[in-house]
Scaffold this motif. Structure first.
Motif, PDB file in Angstrom:
ATOM      1  N   TYR A 108     -12.273  19.143  65.625  1.00  0.00           N
ATOM      2  CA  TYR A 108     -12.955  19.542  64.376  1.00  0.00           C
ATOM      3  C   TYR A 108     -14.304  20.205  64.697  1.00  0.00           C
ATOM      4  CZ  TYR A 108     -15.352  19.261  59.911  1.00  0.00           C
ATOM      5  OH  TYR A 108     -16.048  19.586  58.773  1.00  0.00           O
ATOM      6  N   ASP A 109     -15.074  19.573  65.567  1.00  0.00           N
ATOM      7  CA  ASP A 109     -16.400  20.110  65.906  1.00  0.00           C
ATOM      8  C   ASP A 109     -16.277  21.483  66.567  1.00  0.00           C
ATOM      9  OD1 ASP A 109     -17.471  17.834  64.856  1.00  0.00           O
ATOM     10  OD2 ASP A 109     -17.805  16.852  66.794  1.00  0.00           O
TER      11      ASP A 109
ATOM     12  N   GLN B  26     -15.628  24.189  64.063  1.00  0.00           N
ATOM     13  CA  GLN B  26     -16.789  24.546  63.238  1.00  0.00           C
ATOM     14  C   GLN B  26     -17.722  25.497  63.989  1.00  0.00           C
ATOM     15  OE1 GLN B  26     -16.173  23.772  60.175  1.00  0.00           O
ATOM     16  NE2 GLN B  26     -14.450  22.710  61.145  1.00  0.00           N
ATOM     17  N   ARG B  27     -17.635  25.534  65.322  1.00  0.00           N
ATOM     18  CA  ARG B  27     -18.506  26.411  66.118  1.00  0.00           C
ATOM     19  C   ARG B  27     -17.901  27.800  66.326  1.00  0.00           C
ATOM     20  NH1 ARG B  27     -18.462  22.030  69.565  1.00  0.00           N
ATOM     21  NH2 ARG B  27     -18.296  23.221  71.485  1.00  0.00           N
TER      22      ARG B  27
ATOM     23  N   HIS C 152     -12.551  26.809  59.877  1.00  0.00           N
ATOM     24  CA  HIS C 152     -14.013  26.874  59.865  1.00  0.00           C
ATOM     25  C   HIS C 152     -14.540  26.585  58.462  1.00  0.00           C
ATOM     26  CE1 HIS C 152     -17.961  28.394  61.277  1.00  0.00           C
ATOM     27  NE2 HIS C 152     -18.098  28.647  59.984  1.00  0.00           N
ATOM     28  N   GLY C 153     -15.492  25.684  58.371  1.00  0.00           N
ATOM     29  CA  GLY C 153     -16.109  25.383  57.073  1.00  0.00           C
ATOM     30  C   GLY C 153     -15.371  24.330  56.264  1.00  0.00           C
TER      31      GLY C 153
ATOM     32  N   ASP D  97     -14.053  20.566  55.201  1.00  0.00           N
ATOM     33  CA  ASP D  97     -14.524  19.193  55.444  1.00  0.00           C
ATOM     34  C   ASP D  97     -13.433  18.458  56.235  1.00  0.00           C
ATOM     35  OD1 ASP D  97     -12.598  18.223  53.663  1.00  0.00           O
ATOM     36  OD2 ASP D  97     -13.979  18.227  51.969  1.00  0.00           O
ATOM     37  N   TYR D  98     -13.757  17.251  56.672  1.00  0.00           N
ATOM     38  CA  TYR D  98     -12.871  16.552  57.614  1.00  0.00           C
ATOM     39  C   TYR D  98     -11.514  16.223  56.979  1.00  0.00           C
ATOM     40  CZ  TYR D  98     -11.857  13.894  61.815  1.00  0.00           C
ATOM     41  OH  TYR D  98     -11.300  13.466  62.988  1.00  0.00           O
TER      42      TYR D  98
ATOM     43  N   PHE E  55      -9.464  19.303  56.988  1.00  0.00           N
ATOM     44  CA  PHE E  55      -9.056  19.574  58.367  1.00  0.00           C
ATOM     45  C   PHE E  55      -7.760  18.819  58.691  1.00  0.00           C
ATOM     46  CE2 PHE E  55      -9.565  17.642  62.721  1.00  0.00           C
ATOM     47  CZ  PHE E  55      -9.184  18.748  63.466  1.00  0.00           C
TER      48      PHE E  55
END
Ligand SMILES: CC(C)(COP(=O)(O)OP(=O)(O)OC[C@H]1O[C@@H](n2cnc3c(N)ncnc32)[C@H](O)[C@@H]1OP(=O)(O)O)[C@@H](O)C(=O)NCCC(=O)NCCS
Length: 169
Positions: free
Chosen positions: A17-18, A21-22, A35-36, A38-39, A42
């Protein structure tokens, strides 16, 4: 440095997940639709992506199934690769078989080249002998990555280079 390719799993967690987001949402035509999110979203996305990998024909009559992979370097995820199972006429013009991205802070270290090589091995195992990648002319890193893996530019237009890679190499 040890690099490993892992297929997406519905059990993937915070490290993936992290990473997602990058990676930007849209870069040179590579779409990172997680991207963008929420968990919770995801997790739904993981389930949808896992279903796509198991699909045999077109999804909903139009979408080509694909399998998503993560590249890990020394145990940390650094990249995403998506492998389409077959092409349509539209994908032959724009999209090709493979899309991939490396997290921005890990680029230029050879991971993209390693990731593409591993995706070509997966394509071969899937029975795909010739892989098409469509690359925007301004995307020098992507073109180099493809040529370093034995890719051959078959044709070029103002919009794309069309690079074919033999998966048996
Ligand atoms: C394309 C991408 C995956 C390459 O990943 P990477 O880890 O940086 O690739 P590598 O480190 O293996 O580099 C491959 C080659 O490109 C070169 N390169 C890297 N960044 C470059 C840049 N910005 N400009 C020109 N060449 C570049 C490298 O020097 C290397 O060539 P070399 O071995 O001759 O030195 C990465 O740049 C990326 O994620 N881009 C955004 C998404 C994208 O464009 N995806 C492809 C389209 S689907």
């Amino acid at each position: 440095m040890t690099c490993t390719l892992k297929q997406l799993s519905p059990c993937d967690g915070h490290d993936i997940y992290d990473m997602l987001q990058r990676i930007p949402a849209d870069e040179n035509g590579f779409i990172n639709d997680a991207h963008g999110m929420d968990y919770a979203a995801f997790h739904a996305w993981l389930l949808k992506s896992d279903r796509s990998a198991k699909q045999t024909g077109l999804e909903n009559g139009w979408r080509v199934p694909s399998t998503t992979f993560w590249l890990y370097a020394d145990g940390r995820p650094v990249g995403i690769g998506k492998l389409r199972h077959f092409l349509t006429d539209a994908l032959r013009e724009n999209g090709g078989h493979i899309g991939c991205a490396i997290v921005p802070e890990e680029r230029g270290k050879g991971y993209g080249t390693i990731l593409l090589r591993a995706l070509l091995d997966c394509a071969r195992e899937m029975g795909i002998n010739r892989v098409l990648v469509t690359i925007r002319p301004e995307n020098a890193a992507s073109l180099k990555m493809a040529l370093k893996n034995g890719g051959v530019i078959k044709r070029s237009t103002p919009a794309h280079h069309y690079v074919v890679l033999d998966t048996s190499r």
